[in-house]
Design a protein around this motif. Structure first.
Motif, PDB file in Angstrom:
ATOM      1  N   CYS A  24     -36.931  75.334 -51.389  1.00 61.14           N
ATOM      2  CA  CYS A  24     -36.484  74.938 -50.084  1.00 61.14           C
ATOM      3  C   CYS A  24     -36.006  73.535 -50.107  1.00 61.14           C
ATOM      4  N   LEU A  25     -36.211  72.722 -51.216  1.00 62.40           N
ATOM      5  CA  LEU A  25     -35.763  71.437 -50.966  1.00 62.40           C
ATOM      6  C   LEU A  25     -34.469  71.445 -51.907  1.00 62.40           C
ATOM      7  N   LEU A  26     -33.573  70.352 -51.501  1.00 63.92           N
ATOM      8  CA  LEU A  26     -32.346  70.073 -52.451  1.00 63.92           C
ATOM      9  C   LEU A  26     -32.380  68.635 -52.773  1.00 63.92           C
ATOM     10  N   ASN A  27     -32.077  68.325 -53.725  1.00 63.65           N
ATOM     11  CA  ASN A  27     -31.803  67.093 -54.306  1.00 63.65           C
ATOM     12  C   ASN A  27     -30.450  66.526 -53.717  1.00 63.65           C
ATOM     13  N   VAL A  28     -30.539  65.193 -53.140  1.00 59.27           N
ATOM     14  CA  VAL A  28     -29.410  64.796 -52.637  1.00 59.27           C
ATOM     15  C   VAL A  28     -29.254  63.275 -53.000  1.00 59.27           C
ATOM     16  N   MET A  29     -28.060  62.653 -53.064  1.00 59.96           N
ATOM     17  CA  MET A  29     -27.765  61.383 -53.220  1.00 59.96           C
ATOM     18  C   MET A  29     -27.045  60.508 -52.394  1.00 59.96           C
ATOM     19  N   ALA A  30     -27.765  59.471 -51.897  1.00 60.64           N
ATOM     20  CA  ALA A  30     -27.019  58.741 -50.752  1.00 60.64           C
ATOM     21  C   ALA A  30     -25.851  57.843 -51.615  1.00 60.64           C
ATOM     22  N   VAL A  31     -24.666  57.762 -51.007  1.00 62.87           N
ATOM     23  CA  VAL A  31     -23.684  57.096 -51.710  1.00 62.87           C
ATOM     24  C   VAL A  31     -22.983  56.045 -50.811  1.00 62.87           C
ATOM     25  N   LYS A  32     -22.334  55.046 -51.386  1.00 61.67           N
ATOM     26  CA  LYS A  32     -21.550  54.114 -50.477  1.00 61.67           C
ATOM     27  C   LYS A  32     -20.184  54.088 -51.098  1.00 61.67           C
ATOM     28  N   THR A  33     -19.134  54.196 -50.141  1.00 57.41           N
ATOM     29  CA  THR A  33     -17.890  53.969 -50.682  1.00 57.41           C
ATOM     30  C   THR A  33     -17.284  52.928 -49.940  1.00 57.41           C
ATOM     31  N   ALA A  34     -16.550  52.017 -50.739  1.00 56.60           N
ATOM     32  CA  ALA A  34     -16.038  50.849 -50.171  1.00 56.60           C
ATOM     33  C   ALA A  34     -14.706  51.168 -49.301  1.00 56.60           C
ATOM     34  N   ASP A  35     -14.316  50.611 -48.345  1.00 60.25           N
ATOM     35  CA  ASP A  35     -13.128  50.946 -47.348  1.00 60.25           C
ATOM     36  C   ASP A  35     -12.051  50.882 -48.290  1.00 60.25           C
ATOM     37  N   GLY A  36     -11.060  51.878 -47.935  1.00 62.77           N
ATOM     38  CA  GLY A  36      -9.900  52.057 -48.645  1.00 62.77           C
ATOM     39  C   GLY A  36      -9.831  52.455 -50.168  1.00 62.77           C
ATOM     40  N   LEU A  37     -11.047  52.775 -50.616  1.00 59.81           N
ATOM     41  CA  LEU A  37     -11.231  53.347 -52.061  1.00 59.81           C
ATOM     42  C   LEU A  37     -12.002  54.707 -52.183  1.00 59.81           C
ATOM     43  N   GLU A  38     -11.599  55.254 -53.420  1.00 56.48           N
ATOM     44  CA  GLU A  38     -12.105  56.689 -53.475  1.00 56.48           C
ATOM     45  C   GLU A  38     -13.389  56.492 -54.359  1.00 56.48           C
ATOM     46  N   VAL A  39     -13.645  55.371 -54.878  1.00 50.19           N
ATOM     47  CA  VAL A  39     -14.844  55.385 -55.723  1.00 50.19           C
ATOM     48  C   VAL A  39     -16.059  54.976 -54.987  1.00 50.19           C
ATOM     49  N   SER A  40     -17.281  55.537 -55.256  1.00 54.12           N
ATOM     50  CA  SER A  40     -18.488  55.525 -54.647  1.00 54.12           C
ATOM     51  C   SER A  40     -19.433  55.196 -55.434  1.00 54.12           C
ATOM     52  N   GLU A  41     -20.530  54.539 -55.025  1.00 54.02           N
ATOM     53  CA  GLU A  41     -21.606  54.053 -55.788  1.00 54.02           C
ATOM     54  C   GLU A  41     -23.015  54.417 -55.343  1.00 54.02           C
ATOM     55  N   ARG A  42     -23.936  54.764 -56.193  1.00 53.33           N
ATOM     56  CA  ARG A  42     -25.181  55.555 -55.900  1.00 53.33           C
ATOM     57  C   ARG A  42     -26.014  54.491 -55.118  1.00 53.33           C
ATOM     58  N   LEU A  43     -26.586  54.976 -53.974  1.00 56.66           N
ATOM     59  CA  LEU A  43     -27.821  53.993 -53.514  1.00 56.66           C
ATOM     60  C   LEU A  43     -28.834  54.322 -53.875  1.00 56.66           C
ATOM     61  N   GLY A  44     -29.376  55.894 -53.767  1.00 54.79           N
ATOM     62  CA  GLY A  44     -30.528  56.451 -53.847  1.00 54.79           C
ATOM     63  C   GLY A  44     -30.679  57.834 -54.099  1.00 54.79           C
ATOM     64  N   VAL A  45     -31.680  58.432 -54.523  1.00 59.35           N
ATOM     65  CA  VAL A  45     -31.763  59.888 -54.730  1.00 59.35           C
ATOM     66  C   VAL A  45     -32.907  60.416 -53.872  1.00 59.35           C
ATOM     67  N   GLY A  46     -32.969  61.629 -53.250  1.00 57.36           N
ATOM     68  CA  GLY A  46     -33.896  61.977 -52.330  1.00 57.36           C
ATOM     69  C   GLY A  46     -33.816  63.542 -52.123  1.00 57.36           C
ATOM     70  N   VAL A  47     -34.540  63.971 -51.150  1.00 54.58           N
ATOM     71  CA  VAL A  47     -34.638  65.530 -50.941  1.00 54.58           C
ATOM     72  C   VAL A  47     -34.449  65.863 -49.514  1.00 54.58           C
ATOM     73  N   ILE A  48     -33.894  67.074 -49.291  1.00 49.88           N
ATOM     74  CA  ILE A  48     -33.563  67.170 -48.084  1.00 49.88           C
ATOM     75  C   ILE A  48     -33.834  69.157 -48.073  1.00 49.88           C
TER      76      ILE A  48
END
Length: 777
Positions: free
Chosen positions: A735-759
């Protein structure tokens, strides 16, 4: 002649045993210095130690020795109280807690077997066998402050009293597994005996620890050695050098003019050249040990690698698994904090702690010197990044510590203060089964893996254990983050089928093994470890070292997967795992800036969800490939297609660094100073808790974060606080899915990992998810 009754038989046997004890006692009194009996307090005088060591005391029925504060007050007038005080003071570091209230701490003890030749000899009842060695085991409930300090050490500190070898004869027992008097200077004869036992009796178990790998044992052509007789650098020709010793030590902040460089290499090949070099004490002492052991060649990195030649360093680093793995012995300088430190034990009174022996009721009792894992917990050598792979890859190690000498091979651990040289494979004794990481965890579980068992090995679990242990160590130069573990990774991936380049940016460049374990997707579920600073990225000013945010190598501090003693309490009841892939295609930009496709299909088992649950399947347009193999892709980029949702988080207000006990006996919180557990929610879903995630403690909770789904997590899920079960239904397998919170800078396509959790899955389906191509760097 009248027949002998059973009673008469036991009386005769008892009389013979008494005569034997008296005879052997007289012999040992002549061999060992006889100490005067120490005075005893009234409580200790009432104890019959002879009966205690003869019959044993069951752990369920310990003898009460008294209040610890009272025992400490009698340490100058009572020999037994003095021993007990020394043991508890050392184990609890009482000198760091001078104001701790010890008036309610009751000390108890029991006595039982501590060493025996065969596990089948272990007695089932209270009374120990005469062939076993015995110890007194102290027990007391630690005050909270001391308990937190002890738990932080992550080792089980022993509180014991051992009987010395000269007293064993009084019980008709062998000297084996009893205490041995440590000599003022280490015995080279004893070291040779340890080596002989390992080489002659252990056979292939220690002779070729990597015998089932795909890596074959030949040193690199440019390998060099120190000839300790000629005191010169010589080429390590395969034809003439079959046996050598390696050194593992801490460089530290010392003058490095002694290193071999391009300008002095030719000169150092001349006989006697190293005599005029101001070598640091650690290397000088190692040369002395090699000579006295009758060996001829020594490998030392600073002298045998040309330090200003990048090509030579690269060749040697890539073959480090062979350099240490083929050495007959590795000398471990674990007693100092730099190369200027001498090897303890080579000179009289160079050990920091000496044996303390008391004569109690005509028995010689002592506070045992600390075991290997306890000693290494306080060693600077044990905190360094480079020494981790050196310890794991070496087949035999000789530890010079501040207390005593240890010898460790794949089969046994020998020490100066425990007699164990006669032990066989089924024997057990104090210190043999120490929990020192390089012997029992990580890559050492691969040693001796037969070909037929390779497919049964959980490579993902081993890899995660390795990285957990490695990241707890320190590197002087952050640019060494990959090189310092490269030799271990070489051996690790040598066991896997058809993998030529299995290690990219600190992560396994494969998605699953033959057993269906998700290696890459498991590896991505790392969490910041205790003490990991928030938002602290590694910035290495070189194009050769790239540390992306999705890799553990991209962040300072230790990491954890929740599979060790460092549990993520308050996050999940068990460690995260990846049982079902929810990403069709993983692509990594390699060091050459080319796209490498890691996976082109879903590869893990299918979930079994209830019929009334709409199982999440992943992105709808996953048939088209993102890029072609070999296309240009920035090094360190992780490219994949999944679904995403914009969600908010709120920090769970839990105490930090406090042992809050629940009914089930576990801690309530994620015990970190810089990271916290956050609940995930969406305003349109009544702000119900959808899941949990670990993020930096200073995360802005006023703005939503972007979440992307990675995989399905199968756990024995019991924590009802992870999500709102009234809103999203009861838990089920997957029932739990592994998810990653990401941060994307304005105007860029590249993201950065913030953390990993479950939903929880129904919450993710209801969160308004959209297809998303993620480009992580």
């Amino acid at each position: 002649m009248p027949s002998m009754t059973m009673c008469n038989f036991y009386e005769m046997k008892s009389a013979i045993c008494q005569l034997y004890r008296k005879a052997t006692a007289m012999f040992h009194d002549q061999m060992f210095p006889v100490l005067a009996n120490s005075p005893l307090c009234e409580t200790c005088s009432d104890l019959d130690l002879y009966q205690i060591f003869s019959e044993g005391i069951h752990a369920d029925c310990p003898i009460k020795l008294g209040i610890l504060a009272t025992i400490l007050s009698k340490k100058r007038t009572c020999g037994l109280c003095r021993l007990v005080s020394l043991v508890i003071s050392r184990s609890w570091c009482l000198e760091l807690h001078p104001t701790e209230d010890l008036t309610s701490v009751e000390v108890r003890f029991y006595a039982s077997c501590c060493g025996y030749e065969d596990l089948n000899q272990l007695p089932q009842g209270v009374g120990p066998l005469p062939t076993c060695a015995h110890r007194i085991y102290l027990d007391a409930e630690r005050p909270s402050a001391i308990n937190r300090m002890v738990m932080d050490k992550k080792i089980k500190l022993q509180m014991q009293l051992q009987m010395m070898e000269e007293s064993a004869a009084r019980f008709g027992r062998e000297r084996a597994f009893h205490g041995r008097r440590v000599e003022a200077v280490v015995s080279m004869k004893r070291i040779k005996e340890w080596m002989r036992i390992c080489e002659k009796e252990h056979g292939a178990k220690c002779a070729d620890v990597w015998r089932y790998s795909n890596v074959h044992g030949r040193l690199p052509q440019s390998a060099r050695m120190i000839d300790v007789d000629q005191m010169a650098i010589v080429e390590a020709s395969q034809d003439c050098i079959h046996r050598y010793v390696a050194l593992s030590y801490v460089w530290g902040n010392v003058n490095t003019e002694y290193k071999t460089v391009s300008l002095n290499l030719a000169e150092r090949r001349l006989r006697g050249a190293l005599e005029s070099v101001a070598l640091p004490s650690t290397i000088c002492d190692a040369i002395k040990v090699v000579r006295e052991l009758g060996e001829k060649y020594l490998w030392v990195d600073a002298l045998c690698i040309v330090q200003d030649n990048p090509d030579d360093k690269k060749i040697q680093i890539e073959k480090m698994h062979l350099i240490y793995g083929l050495a007959e012995l590795t000398i471990v300088a674990a007693g100092g904090n730099s190369a200027d430190a001498s090897l303890p034990g080579l000179k009289p009174r160079s050990h920091q702690e000496l044996q303390h022996i008391e004569r109690i009721q005509s028995l010689s009792l002592a506070m045992p010197l600390r075991m290997l894992d306890e000693t290494m917990a306080e060693s600077v050598w044990n905190t360094r990044g480079w020494t981790y792979q050196e310890a794991i890859l070496s087949r035999r190690k000789l530890f010079f510590t501040n207390e005593q000498l240890f010898f460790q091979c794949h089969c046994q651990v020998f020490s100066e203060d425990v007699i164990a040289e006669s032990s066989k494979e089924l024997a057990d004794y104090p210190g043999r089964r120490c929990n020192y990481i390089p012997r029992f965890m990580g890559l050492h579980s691969l040693k001796g893996v037969e070909h037929r068992d390779i497919e049964k090995t959980d490579w993902s679990f081993i890899f995660r254990k390795l990285i957990e242990s490695y990241t707890r160590r320190l590197l002087t130069n952050p640019a060494d983050i990959y090189d310092a573990i490269f030799a271990i990774i070489t051996m690790f991936f040598a066991h896997l089928p058809d993998v030529k380049k299995g290690f990219l940016f600190g992560m396994p460049a494969m998605v699953w093994d033959r057993r269906g374990h998700a290696i890459l997707e498991h590896a991505m579920l790392w969490q910041p470890g205790l003490g990991a600073p928030a938002h602290a990225r590694r910035h290495v000013d070189t194009e050769l070292v790239i540390t992306p945010s999705w890799s553990w190598a991209g962040w300072e501090g230790s990491i954890t997967y929740g599979i060790s003693s460092e549990q993520l309490d308050g996050f999940l009841d068990d460690s995260q795992n990846a049982s079902v892939s929810l990403v069709d295609e993983w692509i990594i930009g390699d060091m050459d800036g080319r796209a490498r496709r890691i996976s082109t299909r879903r590869h893990l088992q299918t979930r079994d969800t209830p019929h009334d649950i709409a199982s999440y399947l992943g992105p709808s347009n996953s048939c088209a490939s993102l890029v072609d193999e070999g296309d240009s892709l920035a090094p360190g980029t992780l490219l994949f297609r999944t679904t995403a949702a914009s969600l908010k988080v709120r920090r769970i207000d839990l105490p930090v660094n406090t042992n809050v006990q629940l009914e089930r006996g576990r801690r309530l919180h994620y015990d970190s100073m810089f990271h916290s557990v956050f609940e995930i929610f969406k305003d349109t879903l009544l702000s119900a808790t959808m899941g949990r995630i670990v993020l930096p403690s200073d995360t802005d909770t006023t703005m939503p974060l972007e979440f992307v789904v990675l995989s399905c997590c199968t756990l024995d899920h019991e924590n009802s606080d992870t999500y709102d079960s009234q809103m999203f239904g009861n838990s089920y397998d997957g029932c739990l899915l592994n998810v990653m919170a990401v941060k994307t800078a304005d105007g860029l396509e590249v993201s950065e990992r913030l953390g990993v959790g479950v939903i929880v899955e129904p919450a993710w389906v209801a969160a308004g998810i959209q297809d998303r191509v993620v480009r992580l760097q």
